[in-house]
Enzyme design. Sequence first.
Site, PDB file in Angstrom:
ATOM      1  N   TRP A  10      16.404  28.306 -24.148  1.00  0.00           N
ATOM      2  CA  TRP A  10      16.273  27.433 -25.331  1.00  0.00           C
ATOM      3  C   TRP A  10      17.500  26.568 -25.556  1.00  0.00           C
ATOM      4  O   TRP A  10      17.493  25.678 -26.397  1.00  0.00           O
ATOM      5  CB  TRP A  10      16.005  28.283 -26.575  1.00  0.00           C
ATOM      6  CG  TRP A  10      14.663  28.950 -26.600  1.00  0.00           C
ATOM      7  CD1 TRP A  10      13.699  28.932 -25.625  1.00  0.00           C
ATOM      8  CD2 TRP A  10      14.125  29.761 -27.669  1.00  0.00           C
ATOM      9  NE1 TRP A  10      12.614  29.665 -26.013  1.00  0.00           N
ATOM     10  CE2 TRP A  10      12.839  30.184 -27.263  1.00  0.00           C
ATOM     11  CE3 TRP A  10      14.607  30.160 -28.906  1.00  0.00           C
ATOM     12  CZ2 TRP A  10      12.035  30.993 -28.072  1.00  0.00           C
ATOM     13  CZ3 TRP A  10      13.812  30.961 -29.717  1.00  0.00           C
ATOM     14  CH2 TRP A  10      12.537  31.372 -29.307  1.00  0.00           C
ATOM     15  N   HIS A  95      25.088  28.857 -15.679  1.00  0.00           N
ATOM     16  CA  HIS A  95      24.267  27.652 -15.893  1.00  0.00           C
ATOM     17  C   HIS A  95      25.154  26.422 -15.690  1.00  0.00           C
ATOM     18  O   HIS A  95      26.326  26.418 -16.055  1.00  0.00           O
ATOM     19  CB  HIS A  95      23.676  27.675 -17.310  1.00  0.00           C
ATOM     20  CG  HIS A  95      22.644  26.600 -17.504  1.00  0.00           C
ATOM     21  ND1 HIS A  95      22.979  25.295 -17.752  1.00  0.00           N
ATOM     22  CD2 HIS A  95      21.290  26.651 -17.458  1.00  0.00           C
ATOM     23  CE1 HIS A  95      21.865  24.576 -17.849  1.00  0.00           C
ATOM     24  NE2 HIS A  95      20.826  25.372 -17.674  1.00  0.00           N
ATOM     25  N   GLU A 167      18.968  25.593  -9.543  1.00  0.00           N
ATOM     26  CA  GLU A 167      18.784  24.506 -10.500  1.00  0.00           C
ATOM     27  C   GLU A 167      19.608  23.301 -10.059  1.00  0.00           C
ATOM     28  O   GLU A 167      20.811  23.219 -10.372  1.00  0.00           O
ATOM     29  CB  GLU A 167      19.251  24.942 -11.893  1.00  0.00           C
ATOM     30  CG  GLU A 167      18.511  26.134 -12.452  1.00  0.00           C
ATOM     31  CD  GLU A 167      18.498  26.096 -13.983  1.00  0.00           C
ATOM     32  OE1 GLU A 167      17.403  26.058 -14.544  1.00  0.00           O
ATOM     33  OE2 GLU A 167      19.575  26.076 -14.589  1.00  0.00           O
ATOM     34  N   GLY A 173      17.045  18.553 -17.295  1.00  0.00           N
ATOM     35  CA  GLY A 173      16.938  17.733 -18.502  1.00  0.00           C
ATOM     36  C   GLY A 173      16.802  16.249 -18.221  1.00  0.00           C
ATOM     37  O   GLY A 173      16.946  15.425 -19.119  1.00  0.00           O
ATOM     38  N   GLY A 233      13.893  24.718 -19.359  1.00  0.00           N
ATOM     39  CA  GLY A 233      14.642  24.247 -20.516  1.00  0.00           C
ATOM     40  C   GLY A 233      13.726  23.597 -21.539  1.00  0.00           C
ATOM     41  O   GLY A 233      13.044  24.275 -22.312  1.00  0.00           O
ATOM     42  N   GLY A 234      13.680  22.285 -21.534  1.00  0.00           N
ATOM     43  CA  GLY A 234      12.939  21.528 -22.550  1.00  0.00           C
ATOM     44  C   GLY A 234      11.508  21.991 -22.769  1.00  0.00           C
ATOM     45  O   GLY A 234      11.053  22.117 -23.920  1.00  0.00           O
TER      46      GLY A 234
HETATM   47  C1  PEP Z   1      17.724  24.511 -17.711  1.00  0.00           C
HETATM   48  O1  PEP Z   1      18.458  24.173 -18.616  1.00  0.00           O
HETATM   49  O2  PEP Z   1      17.907  25.602 -17.160  1.00  0.00           O
HETATM   50  C2  PEP Z   1      16.625  23.620 -17.321  1.00  0.00           C
HETATM   51  C3  PEP Z   1      16.005  23.852 -16.189  1.00  0.00           C
HETATM   52  O3  PEP Z   1      16.350  22.567 -18.173  1.00  0.00           O
HETATM   53  P1  PEP Z   1      15.092  21.555 -18.064  1.00  0.00           P
HETATM   54  O4  PEP Z   1      13.870  22.374 -17.783  1.00  0.00           O
HETATM   55  O5  PEP Z   1      15.039  20.897 -19.424  1.00  0.00           O
HETATM   56  O6  PEP Z   1      15.403  20.606 -16.969  1.00  0.00           O
END
Ligand code: PEP
Length: 250
Positions: A10, A95, A167, A173, A233-234
């Site tokens: 979140w 992260h 990631e 994001g 994330g989002g």
């Molecule tokens: C994250 O912050 O771990 C992420 C994957 O963000 P998003 O899904 O918004 O790209």
Amino acid sequence: MRQPLVVGNWKMNGSRQVNQTLLTEILAGMDSVTRCQVGVCPPFVYLAQTQAQLADSRIAWGAQNVSPHAAGAYTGEIAVNMLQDFGCTYVIVGHSERRSLYGDTDALVAEKFAAVQAGGMIPILCVGETDAEREAGHTEQVVQRQLSAVLTSQGIASIANCVIAYEPVWAIGTGKTATPEQAQAVHAFIRGLLAAEDSAIAEKVQILYGGSVKGSNATELFAMSDIDGGLIGGAALKAEEFLTICRAPE
Ligand code: PEP
């Protein structure tokens, strides 16, 4: 066969009211999530609320960060035993926002990883390259360096009790998602690195993809053989979208 896992990060979002509604809506849709393990990582201050609301559910919860120290004069920090106190299963470490904005180095991430495991919780270890690193052809080198910091200090056995999240920073994001093939290539590379040390552990560890996963792209990403779910994330802030992602591996 590895069980798929979808975890919502979140980040610094939410309020008591917003979380209450979001968790209520996610819980209401869980009947149709049959195969996937699910988790959410709210901001620290909402862990008590999350624990209260999810206590009797199939949804696990966790934290987004932790101090490597056990207790003491570390103003503003949160220790492992505090997260245990609130029933956390997972703790995200490394992260890219922590790495780039708050100076979390590979060595510090490895310390946090070790502290989380010593506290009986499961670290979600994030690795991934920036846009410039990918452009320069350094993706594998960067991911290997980030992973090695943990492998060298904690050993391959520690990987048996963790989750890895690939990631790519350029996809977080940004709305720019790695193609399933791009993501699969890095996931296979990570699993191969682990397999070189212990093939059984490599075969068992869940490797999640994170970076602009949505309901509309989750199925094709999760269909890849080394992608075992996602760190979201989002899209984790919208119940229906998050549930669609959780149903993607069914
Ligand atoms: C994250 O912050 O771990 C992420 C994957 O963000 P998003 O899904 O918004 O790209």
